[in-house]
Design an enzyme around this catalytic site. Sequence first.
Site, PDB file in Angstrom:
ATOM      1  N   GLY A  14       0.778  -1.233   0.000  1.00  0.00           N
ATOM      2  CA  GLY A  14       0.000   0.000   0.000  1.00  0.00           C
ATOM      3  C   GLY A  14       0.807   1.279   0.000  1.00  0.00           C
ATOM      4  N   ASN A  16       1.845   2.983  -2.522  1.00  0.00           N
ATOM      5  CA  ASN A  16       1.254   3.914  -3.495  1.00  0.00           C
ATOM      6  C   ASN A  16      -0.063   4.489  -2.976  1.00  0.00           C
ATOM      7  OD1 ASN A  16       2.882   4.031  -6.140  1.00  0.00           O
ATOM      8  ND2 ASN A  16       2.888   1.848  -5.633  1.00  0.00           N
ATOM      9  N   ASN A 107      -4.172   2.650 -13.795  1.00  0.00           N
ATOM     10  CA  ASN A 107      -3.288   1.659 -13.179  1.00  0.00           C
ATOM     11  C   ASN A 107      -1.843   2.132 -13.292  1.00  0.00           C
ATOM     12  OD1 ASN A 107      -2.465  -0.950 -12.142  1.00  0.00           O
ATOM     13  ND2 ASN A 107      -1.904  -1.520 -14.228  1.00  0.00           N
ATOM     14  N   HIS A 109       1.944   0.458 -13.770  1.00  0.00           N
ATOM     15  CA  HIS A 109       2.693  -0.776 -14.045  1.00  0.00           C
ATOM     16  C   HIS A 109       4.177  -0.467 -13.826  1.00  0.00           C
ATOM     17  CE1 HIS A 109       3.356  -4.744 -15.695  1.00  0.00           C
ATOM     18  NE2 HIS A 109       4.380  -4.242 -16.344  1.00  0.00           N
TER      19      HIS A 109
HETATM   20  C1  GRF Z   1       4.243  -1.348  -7.096  1.00  0.00           C
HETATM   21  O1  GRF Z   1       5.534  -1.522  -7.563  1.00  0.00           O
HETATM   22  C2  GRF Z   1       3.266  -1.268  -8.233  1.00  0.00           C
HETATM   23  O2  GRF Z   1       3.701  -0.569  -9.318  1.00  0.00           O
HETATM   24  C3  GRF Z   1       3.166  -2.726  -8.534  1.00  0.00           C
HETATM   25  O3  GRF Z   1       3.078  -3.367  -7.307  1.00  0.00           O
HETATM   26  C4  GRF Z   1       3.765  -2.585  -6.363  1.00  0.00           C
HETATM   27  C5  GRF Z   1       2.795  -2.274  -5.281  1.00  0.00           C
HETATM   28  O4  GRF Z   1       3.363  -1.626  -4.212  1.00  0.00           O
HETATM   29  N1  GRF Z   1       2.306  -3.068  -9.564  1.00  0.00           N
HETATM   30  P1  GRF Z   1       2.486  -1.010  -3.043  1.00  0.00           P
HETATM   31  O5  GRF Z   1       1.484  -2.049  -2.587  1.00  0.00           O
HETATM   32  O6  GRF Z   1       1.812   0.229  -3.557  1.00  0.00           O
HETATM   33  O7  GRF Z   1       3.481  -0.711  -1.968  1.00  0.00           O
END
Ligand code: GRF
Length: 197
Positions: A14, A16, A107, A109
């Site tokens: 989490g 992000n 999204n 990526h």
């Molecule tokens: C991030 O690197 C995102 O881009 C990917 O999974 C990871 C998730 O990280 N698809 P978080 O759960 O937001 O820490």
Amino acid sequence: MKPQNIAVFASGSGSNAENITTYLRSIPDAPARVDIIICNKADAGVFARAERLGIDAIHLSKSQINDPDTLLPILEARGIDMIVLAGFLLMVPDYLIERYGSRRIINIHPALLPKFGGRGMYGHHVHEAVVEAGEKESGITIHCVSSVCDGGEIICQAHTPLLPSDGPADVEAKVRKLEGQYFPKVVAIVAADLAEG
Ligand code: GRF
């Protein structure tokens, strides 16, 4: 301008989700706010972050997420305008794309699409594949969500150079840095655009 009400979908730690929430809280007249976090993994780290941030977070199983009669009433009751996938590992069901439209679901990526995308390309698998391919750079792709895995219209990409000595963990650290720098700001820009109609 009506601030867009965001549901963040996550499956992992989490970071992000937290970065987006705190960034939107920090800007005056924010074009959006995070209203709820929805996660398909009951033990994911995102729940502790949500509690710390004072944001509602709910666990829904894959089958609940795939069931329009379960998920849509939740989103509609909360007046959700926009869905942000932040480390969400399931495919978005078609009914959600039909309801919100591709522009309202975005999204991130952790690579430069169309390279290193598609089914099976998530998390550490992406960074391992980038290293194995001997890439000289990696980065992030923020894109609209369509019914094709990692195939929606690209909104923004950011690049980071790689060293021959970089392993998957180094690539991940560089990519995560870009995620923190760009994703919250791009979410705000997309939300402002949607808010203006
Ligand atoms: C991030 O690197 C995102 O881009 C990917 O999974 C990871 C998730 O990280 N698809 P978080 O759960 O937001 O820490």
